[in-house]
Design a protein around this motif. Structure first.
Motif, PDB file in Angstrom:
ATOM      1  N   HIS A  92       0.860  -1.176   0.000  1.00 17.65           N
ATOM      2  CA  HIS A  92       0.000   0.000   0.000  1.00 17.65           C
ATOM      3  C   HIS A  92       0.904   1.236   0.000  1.00 17.65           C
ATOM      4  N   PRO A  93       0.557   2.271  -0.750  1.00 15.16           N
ATOM      5  CA  PRO A  93       1.445   3.447  -0.814  1.00 15.16           C
ATOM      6  C   PRO A  93       1.649   4.134   0.529  1.00 15.16           C
ATOM      7  N   LYS A  98       5.927   5.528   4.378  1.00 14.41           N
ATOM      8  CA  LYS A  98       6.585   5.502   5.680  1.00 14.41           C
ATOM      9  C   LYS A  98       7.966   4.866   5.595  1.00 14.41           C
ATOM     10  N   ALA A  99       8.064   3.767   4.840  1.00 16.28           N
ATOM     11  CA  ALA A  99       9.354   3.097   4.694  1.00 16.28           C
ATOM     12  C   ALA A  99      10.348   3.981   3.952  1.00 16.28           C
ATOM     13  N   LEU A 151       2.008  11.855  -0.303  1.00 17.45           N
ATOM     14  CA  LEU A 151       2.320  11.538   1.085  1.00 17.45           C
ATOM     15  C   LEU A 151       3.712  11.994   1.497  1.00 17.45           C
ATOM     16  N   LEU A 152       4.634  12.063   0.539  1.00 12.07           N
ATOM     17  CA  LEU A 152       5.998  12.495   0.861  1.00 12.07           C
ATOM     18  C   LEU A 152       6.145  14.010   0.822  1.00 12.07           C
ATOM     19  N   GLY A 153       5.016  14.711   0.582  1.00 18.29           N
ATOM     20  CA  GLY A 153       5.014  16.159   0.617  1.00 18.29           C
ATOM     21  C   GLY A 153       4.577  16.676   1.978  1.00 18.29           C
ATOM     22  N   TYR A 170      -1.063  11.935   6.398  1.00 17.67           N
ATOM     23  CA  TYR A 170       0.255  12.556   6.269  1.00 17.67           C
ATOM     24  C   TYR A 170       1.316  11.629   6.840  1.00 17.67           C
ATOM     25  N   VAL A 171       2.537  11.848   6.404  1.00 17.50           N
ATOM     26  CA  VAL A 171       3.682  11.059   6.844  1.00 17.50           C
ATOM     27  C   VAL A 171       4.611  11.964   7.648  1.00 17.50           C
TER      28      VAL A 171
END
Length: 335
Positions: A92-93, A98-99, A151-153, A170-171
């Motif tokens: 899952h994205p 997170k990884a 998510l990486l933003g 959010y991450v």
């Protein structure tokens, strides 16, 4: 031009064909760093058969890529760490984001993320993942790239797609690199993949056998798609992987090819002529290899990823890497 090494991380990957071990993977990464390679790369398979490469069909083991890259972040200091490529259908994205953020933090901002649609049906079936049609796998890839970028933003991110849904997600913590670790889509370069690269990715990668002429056609297509999408083609980075064999001179090259033939699983190279095998790969003396690299550099390739064997992610002869590092890389850095 920069250079990466496709790390040996399968049961078939090493000169002796011993089962994969973390010690061997880590040692190969350290050797690549010591030799001056700019990056090291791992692929993403639960297991892999060699039957498509002319070898036996028995499953070959491998390490898990994201945990391996996390460990390599702590055992290396300089080289960039990359996936070539993650299968979008396996994660899952949200979990992937997170990884990715964690590995980028562990490495001090050295992570490159390659991601593709997945192709090896046997592992999908074995572990209960839906393989689906090519169209369905590409839908998942497209959504994954878009959602991963969101998510990486700075976030939060909301998304309603056919396969994924986010509601103010959010991450944290964010990755070290800004605006995010580079995202490469991997594949042969059909119009749909190149459109995805042009719209949402930082680069495009393809492997392991390409002539300069065939590659030039795909690059031209990518640039035309970028222009139609309103994006500067120069913003999409080009990364290429090729099977590589270098000899100090012609005699040494022939001897190394003979050794490669003896090593190739299943006798896949028996009866194959060196010049025929070399045609769409990075093979030759340092002078000839530099000519090949100049052709690809002229097309915009910024990084060449070396697979030092006749099958992906293998190193059949560690001494060949030294020949490549000393005889090719210093001059190629100027391309």
């Amino acid at each position: 031009m920069k250079f990466g090494l496709a790390l040996p991380h399968y049961d078939f990957s090493t000169p002796e064909g011993a089962p994969v071990s973390w010690e061997r993977v880590s040692a190969a990464a350290s050797q690549a760093e010591a030799l001056g390679f700019d990056s090291v790369w791992v692929s993403d398979h639960f297991f892999l058969s060699l039957d498509r490469y002319g070898g036996p069909s028995a499953p070959q083991g491998s390490v898990e890529p994201l945990s391996a890259l996390a460990a390599l972040a702590l055992t290396t200091e300089r080289v960039r760490l990359g996936s070539l490529v993650l299968s979008a259908g396996f994660r899952h994205p949200a979990l992937l984001a997170k990884a990715v953020a964690t590995v980028d933090l562990l490495s001090g901002g050295r992570l490159d993320v390659g991601i593709g649609a997945g192709w090896y049906r046997e592992e999908f079936d074995a572990f209960g993942y839906e393989f689906g049609s090519v169209r369905e796998r590409f839908e998942i890839l497209e959504e994954t790239v878009v959602v991963l970028g969101m998510l990486l933003g700075p976030g939060p991110a909301s998304w309603r797609g056919r396969h994924f849904r986010l509601d103010d997600a959010y991450v944290r913590p964010l990755p070290r690199q800004e605006p995010r670790p580079p995202l490469f889509v991997g594949g042969k370069g059909g119009s749909r993949l190149l459109t995805l690269a042009a719209r949402h990715a930082d680069g495009w990668n393809t492997v392991w056998a390409w002539s300069a002429a065939a590659y030039a056609e795909r690059v031209q297509s990518l640039r035309a798609i970028c222009e139609r999408q309103g994006r500067d083609p120069k913003e999409v980075r080009l990364s290429l992987g090729l099977y590589t064999l270098v000899g100090e001179d012609r005699r040494d090259l022939v001897a190394r090819f003979r050794a490669l033939q003896r090593w190739a699983p299943g006798g896949a190279l028996d009866g194959v002529l060196l010049d025929d095998w070399a045609r769409d790969k990075l093979v030759g003396t340092p002078e000839h290899v530099l000519e090949r690299l100049a052709e690809f550099a002229a097309l915009g390739v910024e990084e060449m990823i070396v697979s030092a064997g006749s099958i992906p992610f293998s190193v059949y002869d560690e001494s060949m890497l030294t020949v490549f590092a000393e005889g090719v890389m210093p001059s190629a850095a100027k391309l």
